[in-house]
Design an enzyme around this catalytic site. Sequence first.
Site, short mmCIF file in Angstrom:
data_model
loop_
_atom_site.label_atom_id
_atom_site.label_comp_id
_atom_site.label_asym_id
_atom_site.label_seq_id
_atom_site.Cartn_x
_atom_site.Cartn_y
_atom_site.Cartn_z
N ASP A 235 0.86 -1.19 0.00
CA ASP A 235 0.00 0.00 0.00
C ASP A 235 0.90 1.24 0.00
OD1 ASP A 235 -1.81 2.02 0.42
OD2 ASP A 235 -2.61 1.22 2.29
N ASP B 159 -3.47 2.09 -5.62
CA ASP B 159 -2.18 2.05 -4.92
C ASP B 159 -2.01 0.84 -4.00
OD1 ASP B 159 -3.75 2.78 -2.67
OD2 ASP B 159 -2.10 3.93 -1.82
N GLU B 160 -2.88 -0.14 -4.14
CA GLU B 160 -2.85 -1.28 -3.22
C GLU B 160 -2.97 -2.59 -3.99
OE1 GLU B 160 -5.58 -1.80 0.25
OE2 GLU B 160 -5.83 0.33 -0.08
P1 TTP Z 1 -5.28 5.11 0.53
O1 TTP Z 1 -4.25 4.04 0.32
O2 TTP Z 1 -6.47 4.79 1.35
O3 TTP Z 1 -4.60 6.39 1.18
P2 TTP Z 1 -3.18 7.02 0.96
O4 TTP Z 1 -2.32 6.19 0.05
O5 TTP Z 1 -3.37 8.43 0.50
O6 TTP Z 1 -2.58 7.07 2.41
P3 TTP Z 1 -2.00 5.87 3.30
O7 TTP Z 1 -0.57 6.19 3.52
O8 TTP Z 1 -2.80 5.92 4.55
O9 TTP Z 1 -2.20 4.59 2.51
O10 TTP Z 1 -5.81 5.61 -0.85
C1 TTP Z 1 -4.99 5.70 -2.01
C2 TTP Z 1 -5.38 6.90 -2.83
O11 TTP Z 1 -6.75 6.82 -3.19
C3 TTP Z 1 -5.20 8.20 -2.11
O12 TTP Z 1 -3.89 8.74 -2.21
C4 TTP Z 1 -6.25 9.08 -2.73
C5 TTP Z 1 -7.34 8.13 -3.17
N1 TTP Z 1 -8.50 8.19 -2.24
C6 TTP Z 1 -9.56 9.03 -2.57
O13 TTP Z 1 -9.56 9.63 -3.64
N2 TTP Z 1 -10.62 9.11 -1.69
C7 TTP Z 1 -10.64 8.45 -0.50
O14 TTP Z 1 -11.61 8.58 0.28
C8 TTP Z 1 -9.53 7.60 -0.16
C9 TTP Z 1 -9.51 6.84 1.15
C10 TTP Z 1 -8.49 7.51 -1.06
MG MG Z 2 -2.14 4.10 0.31
#
Ligand code: TTP
Ligand code: MG
Length: 369
Positions: A11, A105-106
Amino acid sequence: MDKKRKIIHIDMDAFFASVEQRDNPSLRGLPIVVGSAGKRGVVATASYEARKFGIRSAMSSLKARQLCPDVVFVSPRMSVYKAVSEQMHEIFHEYTDKIEPISVDEAFLDVTQNKANQSLAVVIAREIKDKIKTRLNLTASAGVSYNKFLAKIASDLRKPDGLATIHPSVAQKFIDTLKIEQFWGIGAVTAQKFHKLGVYTGADLRGCTLDMLLTNFGKAGALFYKFARGEDNRLVEQRTSRKSVGCEETYIKDLVTFDEIAQELEPLTDDLVKRIERHSFEGLTLTLKIKYSDFTVRSKSVTRTCESWQSREEILKGALDLLEKCDNAQPLRPVRLLGLTVSNPLIGKDSPKVFYDPRQLRFNFDTEL
Ligand code: TTP
Ligand code: MG
């Protein structure tokens, strides 16, 4: 139970925000939000500097500015994030083709057998993180365990730039300490239902009978029963990524008035929404195709930057707007076919994030696996 599998969950850290800070050095070290700054705008994600102020994904931009007046808003560049996602997948494929993307991103990787003939998944996870850092200039967090449910929790334990393993030998004790909301598939509503039943932790969940869980939560109850015992046999499902979802209709009698055409967009939208739901598809582009009675075809598209087309109301409104753009000639040409498609995928559904307080950690998350 199969405890021999080796699953990695990767992630990216503050994904959209990190990409923006990478590409624009003047944003580095600053609290930034990726999203629209407008009155009705929402935060897609916040940089770690902005998270210190309490800014979170899905929060209104207004609230974000209240929490941190100096926050810098940056517009999302979805095509760049998707290109980065593809580069991540190239790295994953150096180790395995058993990859299940769950959002941009996961992803889960099954490295039980792998191209590097590496018996330790944690070594592969470290190499992947290193390659992401050197090739993409970004950081990722990785979790390693023997199933998907635990690998996903593990990747969150030491974010950002984290790496943690949940070894079978510590799994049960660890699961017992989890809050009920940290279990896969338990959102706010289900968690509340559990609380009413006096179930707050993994240990409480393990104390529930299968019958009780089935009665209260239906089929999902069986899954929760297994998770509480560290059992999750779901496979890492290699997905051939679907590029679009669409439907079309040819009419026996040509449609001649604007109202007639507009009316036909309703059942077409219903059909499209069903297909979107069936495939859990998230696409940014909506396209309307019109075939006229002389067999000429026109199509018009609209692309959103961040939010996928899901709801009936929004799709219908989008389709009507496209219809107006498509055919404003007077008199209208008779129409024999209409098509509606959503494309430009965002990969998969985002799963809810779980949070774990690192101060509570009393386990060894460095055991090799
Ligand atoms: P996430 O992996 O949930 O968040 P992140 O990568 O920004 O942060 P973390 O370090 O906690 O993993 O989501 C990946 C991307 O998806 C994030 O950068 C932006 C997008 N996203 C949205 O557009 N809306 C949302 O509500 C969420 C949770 C994510
Ligand atoms: Mg993330």
